[in-house]
Design an enzyme around this catalytic site. Sequence first.
Site, PDB file in Angstrom:
ATOM      1  N   ASP A 160      83.022  71.914  41.213  1.00 12.08           N
ATOM      2  CA  ASP A 160      82.846  70.483  41.427  1.00 12.08           C
ATOM      3  C   ASP A 160      81.362  70.130  41.444  1.00 12.08           C
ATOM      4  OD1 ASP A 160      83.235  67.839  42.059  1.00 12.08           O
ATOM      5  OD2 ASP A 160      84.028  68.189  44.058  1.00 12.08           O
TER       6      ASP A 160
ATOM      7  N   LYS B  77      80.024  83.682  45.267  1.00 18.31           N
ATOM      8  CA  LYS B  77      79.100  83.940  46.376  1.00 18.31           C
ATOM      9  C   LYS B  77      79.549  85.230  47.057  1.00 18.31           C
ATOM     10  CE  LYS B  77      75.518  82.638  48.885  1.00 18.31           C
ATOM     11  NZ  LYS B  77      74.149  82.736  48.318  1.00 18.31           N
TER      12      LYS B  77
ATOM     13  N   ASP C 136      74.046  80.011  43.934  1.00 14.10           N
ATOM     14  CA  ASP C 136      72.727  79.407  44.113  1.00 14.10           C
ATOM     15  C   ASP C 136      71.813  79.711  42.930  1.00 14.10           C
ATOM     16  OD1 ASP C 136      73.035  81.992  44.993  1.00 14.10           O
ATOM     17  OD2 ASP C 136      71.791  81.786  46.781  1.00 14.10           O
TER      18      ASP C 136
ATOM     19  N   ASP D 205      78.784  68.720  37.876  1.00 17.32           N
ATOM     20  CA  ASP D 205      78.016  67.477  37.951  1.00 17.32           C
ATOM     21  C   ASP D 205      76.543  67.733  37.665  1.00 17.32           C
ATOM     22  OD1 ASP D 205      80.207  65.941  38.455  1.00 17.32           O
ATOM     23  OD2 ASP D 205      79.787  65.585  40.564  1.00 17.32           O
TER      24      ASP D 205
ATOM     25  N   TYR E 149      89.576  72.924  48.827  1.00 11.60           N
ATOM     26  CA  TYR E 149      90.108  71.569  48.708  1.00 11.60           C
ATOM     27  C   TYR E 149      91.604  71.507  48.995  1.00 11.60           C
ATOM     28  CZ  TYR E 149      85.701  70.144  46.474  1.00 11.60           C
ATOM     29  OH  TYR E 149      84.389  69.867  46.204  1.00 11.60           O
TER      30      TYR E 149
END
Length: 358
Positions: free
Chosen positions: A249, A193, A225, A253, A143
């Site tokens: 992020d 990851k 994952d 959620d 980001y």
Amino acid sequence: MNFKIALIRGDGIGPEIINETVKVIDKVGEKFGHAFEYIDVLMGGCATDAIGTSYPEGTAELCKSCDAVLLGAVGGPKWGSDRPAQERPETALLAIRKDLGLYANLRPAVLRPALIDACPLKRETAEQGIDLLMLRELTGGIYFGKRGRYQTEDRGVEATDLMAYSEKEIERIGRRAFEMARLRRKKVSSVDKANVLETSRLWRSVMHRLAEEYPDVAYEDVLVDNCAMQLMRDPGQFDVVVTENMFGDILSDEASMVTGSIGLLPSASMGDGAPALYEPIHGSAPDIAGQDKANPIATILSAAMMFRYSFQLGDEADVIEEAVDKALAAGWRTADIVNLGEAIVGTRRMGEVIRENI
């Protein structure tokens, strides 16, 4: 005790939920003998409409003059991606996080006892309880990396976003995760990851080094994952989950939805020195703005986090959380958490009921 709080009311339902939360804060002040001074700060789409930029000059300095920052919500389709960057509310959010050095985003995902039926998971899973803390790195990663577009000879326009992390950035968020775990159930799950990304391999090596400094805290590596799957299968297995900006992020959620509603969950963004920023994790919901339909609980619980972490007033934080649980146990419901046959109350009434329980 006296405290100064910066209020960023923002857009959509932001002003409504901030109004109810301020009333709750003042009620706590009456009960415990505290006084609060509120400083209104213009930021977000409302600032764009007023002066042409979502992040007015001096915003960070005004916030730094306060003991904490309470934000309602910013954004909405009115100020979408077709707008110049300086007019978009999301630009203001990224800027204030960076200017205040807020690198650690705390998002507790707790299934309130009265809302087991609102959990989308199997009842037997919900009954085991959900109480985890998502700790997201907030000022690094993709980001904030370099980005751009360029023309290729045979593939048209190509875009690039650079994900970059330094050892220092990883260590400071990792250390905070272990310290938070010591205050909870003493388990850290680090999400990466590492089987694909070089940034994740560095992340994992730093986290392993930190884990040796905290032998009293259980530690595990979890691929992103697999973490997404485990949050749906058995969220109760997690205590503190720490991860980089983009993964956090998305996963935070997802974690919020297993609690029944995104309208219930608070968050805190913290650094090492500047005032922390507290906000609900939901958006500005412009479709219901001004209609007395928004759920104020997430913002009210964000205020509880403010009492706990910025003001070091744990008893006051407990009182707010208990007042919310009493309201829910008594059957009070806003539209986002109502079950068939239950009565719906609005933003103002829910805030009033919570205050009555303080």
